[in-house]
Design an enzyme around this catalytic site. Structure first.
Site, PDB file in Angstrom:
ATOM      1  N   TYR A 135      36.486  18.422  47.357  1.00 12.52           N
ATOM      2  CA  TYR A 135      35.471  18.379  48.416  1.00 12.52           C
ATOM      3  C   TYR A 135      35.278  19.737  49.087  1.00 12.52           C
ATOM      4  O   TYR A 135      34.264  19.978  49.721  1.00 12.52           O
ATOM      5  CB  TYR A 135      35.838  17.345  49.495  1.00 12.52           C
ATOM      6  CG  TYR A 135      35.805  15.909  49.026  1.00 12.52           C
ATOM      7  CD1 TYR A 135      35.409  15.578  47.742  1.00 12.52           C
ATOM      8  CD2 TYR A 135      36.151  14.872  49.874  1.00 12.52           C
ATOM      9  CE1 TYR A 135      35.383  14.259  47.311  1.00 12.52           C
ATOM     10  CE2 TYR A 135      36.125  13.549  49.457  1.00 12.52           C
ATOM     11  CZ  TYR A 135      35.741  13.253  48.176  1.00 12.52           C
ATOM     12  OH  TYR A 135      35.710  11.957  47.757  1.00 12.52           O
ATOM     13  N   LYS A 195      46.848  12.862  39.088  1.00 10.92           N
ATOM     14  CA  LYS A 195      46.272  12.754  37.740  1.00 10.92           C
ATOM     15  C   LYS A 195      46.853  13.924  36.956  1.00 10.92           C
ATOM     16  O   LYS A 195      46.138  14.736  36.367  1.00 10.92           O
ATOM     17  CB  LYS A 195      44.732  12.801  37.842  1.00 10.92           C
ATOM     18  CG  LYS A 195      43.992  12.452  36.571  1.00 10.92           C
ATOM     19  CD  LYS A 195      44.033  10.990  36.198  1.00 10.92           C
ATOM     20  CE  LYS A 195      43.342  10.752  34.882  1.00 10.92           C
ATOM     21  NZ  LYS A 195      43.567   9.401  34.336  1.00 10.92           N
ATOM     22  N   ASP A 227      44.596   6.173  38.057  1.00 15.71           N
ATOM     23  CA  ASP A 227      43.963   5.015  37.419  1.00 15.71           C
ATOM     24  C   ASP A 227      44.880   3.805  37.493  1.00 15.71           C
ATOM     25  O   ASP A 227      44.452   2.679  37.776  1.00 15.71           O
ATOM     26  CB  ASP A 227      43.517   5.327  35.986  1.00 15.71           C
ATOM     27  CG  ASP A 227      44.505   6.200  35.227  1.00 15.71           C
ATOM     28  OD1 ASP A 227      45.489   6.661  35.837  1.00 15.71           O
ATOM     29  OD2 ASP A 227      44.308   6.410  34.020  1.00 15.71           O
ATOM     30  N   ASP A 251      40.189   9.044  49.253  1.00 17.96           N
ATOM     31  CA  ASP A 251      38.924   8.485  49.723  1.00 17.96           C
ATOM     32  C   ASP A 251      38.700   7.128  49.039  1.00 17.96           C
ATOM     33  O   ASP A 251      38.401   6.110  49.680  1.00 17.96           O
ATOM     34  CB  ASP A 251      37.816   9.483  49.343  1.00 17.96           C
ATOM     35  CG  ASP A 251      36.490   9.175  49.996  1.00 17.96           C
ATOM     36  OD1 ASP A 251      36.397   8.166  50.709  1.00 17.96           O
ATOM     37  OD2 ASP A 251      35.533   9.947  49.786  1.00 17.96           O
ATOM     38  N   ASP A 255      39.709   3.069  50.574  1.00 14.97           N
ATOM     39  CA  ASP A 255      38.673   2.034  50.701  1.00 14.97           C
ATOM     40  C   ASP A 255      39.073   0.788  49.924  1.00 14.97           C
ATOM     41  O   ASP A 255      38.901  -0.342  50.385  1.00 14.97           O
ATOM     42  CB  ASP A 255      37.331   2.540  50.154  1.00 14.97           C
ATOM     43  CG  ASP A 255      36.419   3.022  51.264  1.00 14.97           C
ATOM     44  OD1 ASP A 255      36.947   3.428  52.323  1.00 14.97           O
ATOM     45  OD2 ASP A 255      35.191   2.994  51.076  1.00 14.97           O
TER      46      ASP A 255
END
Ligand code: NAD
Length: 360
Positions: A135, A195, A227, A251, A255
């Site tokens: 980001y 990852k 994942d 992020d 959620d």
């Protein structure tokens, strides 16, 4: 104790009013001052985060934030959109650690889309790093139109990066949170999500988190690919205790985790800087679809105020009082529309706030 109150847009004003009401009956020396932020500030001052609002936030011990945004601002140039106010506050206050607890209240087990046995007793904490990752990577200069679109472009890219100090400080936050949870009788284990099998940035992340972990021999650490973490969160969410991860994975996973309990209107969040100054807000947005109807659930914001008392204002006893009062109103069967089920009593935003005040 100075609190900057920034209600924002949509249901923001309705839910923050209830949290303020709750804070006012605790008998604490709280000094609360409100200011406009987001779309409301854009309408009044032409900017989503006016200087005066930023100054109020920076001078406060904590910020109580509602929500910002409305579809009607989607056509604005990116720097003027309401959501930029949150990024501006994060940047200027140096907020780097985002805490999102996902707790399943026994009375609301039925609200989850998961089977009750998977969700009952769930109490996990997702910690998301807020200042690095893709980001904020360079270069971002490919944007040739300020509205964020690329007429005629053949490619676009962002770069992912983390510095060692950025990973170290969020890792310390996670280990210390796990340690505190252990002291409170919880499991107190850290799962670092990465990852590392594909991305250099996240091999580095994994190495640095492991290194910091050596300073916390009392806290167990494991690593998981993102994942798999996304899968495990819906398959066996109770296997987690504290999850720490980067900005983008955090992020998405936070959620996902918040929806495990089936009630976005119940979930608080905190974003902290190195001196425990923080911004406290519900995990949900401004819900333009129900704004002004008096039906929004104020509990996520009220619980965010409890987190504020705990983390920034050092008022653990008052934080626990609020949490107990929320449990009590749920046990009484009071429900706003989003968590309503047959056999319970439907109440408005204001009635829910009043009930928490009465329980206190
Ligand atoms: P949202 O979280 O606002 O709403 C999603 C759904 O959940 C809606 O159906 C809404 O009615 C419901 N909901 C949310 N909070 C609720 C509550 N307290 N009680 C009852 N129901 C509730 O997400 P969205 O619809 O994707 O976004 C709406 C606006 O909010 C957009 O402009 C978006 O950019 C903004 N947004 C802001 C924040 C923030 O301020 N931190 C976060 C997310 C989205």
């Amino acid at each position: 104790m100075k609190i900057a109150v920034l209600p924002g847009d949509g249901i923001g004003t309705e839910i923050v009013a209830e949290a303020v009401k709750v804070l006012n009956v605790l008998g604490l020396p709280l000094e609360m001052e409100s200011a406009l932020v987001g779309g409301a500030a854009f309408e009044a001052h032409g900017h989503p985060l006016p200087e005066s609002t930023l100054k109020l936030a920076m001078d406060a011990d904590a910020v109580l934030f509602g929500a910002v945004g409305d579809w009607k601002y989607d056509k604005l140039d990116r720097p003027l959109r309401p959501e930029q106010a949150i990024l501006g506050l994060r940047k200027n206050l140096g907020l780097f650690a985002n805490f999102r607890p996902a707790i399943c209240y026994e009375q609301l087990v039925g609200a989850s889309s998961l089977k009750p046995e998977l969700i009952s007793g769930l109490d996990i904490l997702i910690i998301r790093e807020l200042t690095g990752d893709i980001y904020f990577g360079q270069p971002r200069g490919r944007r040739i139109a300020t509205d964020g679109h690329f007429p005629g472009a053949e490619e676009a890219y962002d770069t992912m990066r983390y510095s060692k100090p950025e990973i170290e400080r969020i890792a310390h936050v996670a280990f210390q949170a796990a340690r505190k949870r252990k002291a409170m009788g919880k499991e107190g284990r850290v799962t670092s999500v990465d990852k590392a099998n594909v991305l250099e940035t996240f091999q580095f992340w994994k190495d640095v988190v492991s290194e910091v972990g050596l300073q916390y021999p009392d806290v167990e650490l494991d690593h998981m690919y993102v994942d798999n973490a996304a899968m495990q969160l819906v398959k066996a969410p109770k296997r987690f205790d504290v999850v720490v991860t980067g900005n983008m994975f955090g992020d998405i996973l936070s959620d996902e985790a918040s929806m495990l309990t089936g009630s976005i209107g119940m979930l608080p969040s905190a974003s902290l800087n190195a001196s425990n100054q923080g911004l406290y807000e519900p995990s949900h947005g401004s819900a333009p679809d129900i704004a002004g109807k008096g039906i929004a659930n104020p509990l996520a914001t009220i619980l965010s105020a409890a987190m504020m008392l705990r983390f920034s204002l050092n008022q653990e006893a008052s934080a626990q009082r609020i949490e107990a009062a929320v449990q009590k109103v749920l046990a009484q069967g009071l429900r706003t529309a989003d968590i309503y089920s047959e056999g319970t009593t439907r109440v408005s935003t204001r009635e829910m706030g009043d009930a928490v005040v009465k329980a206190l």
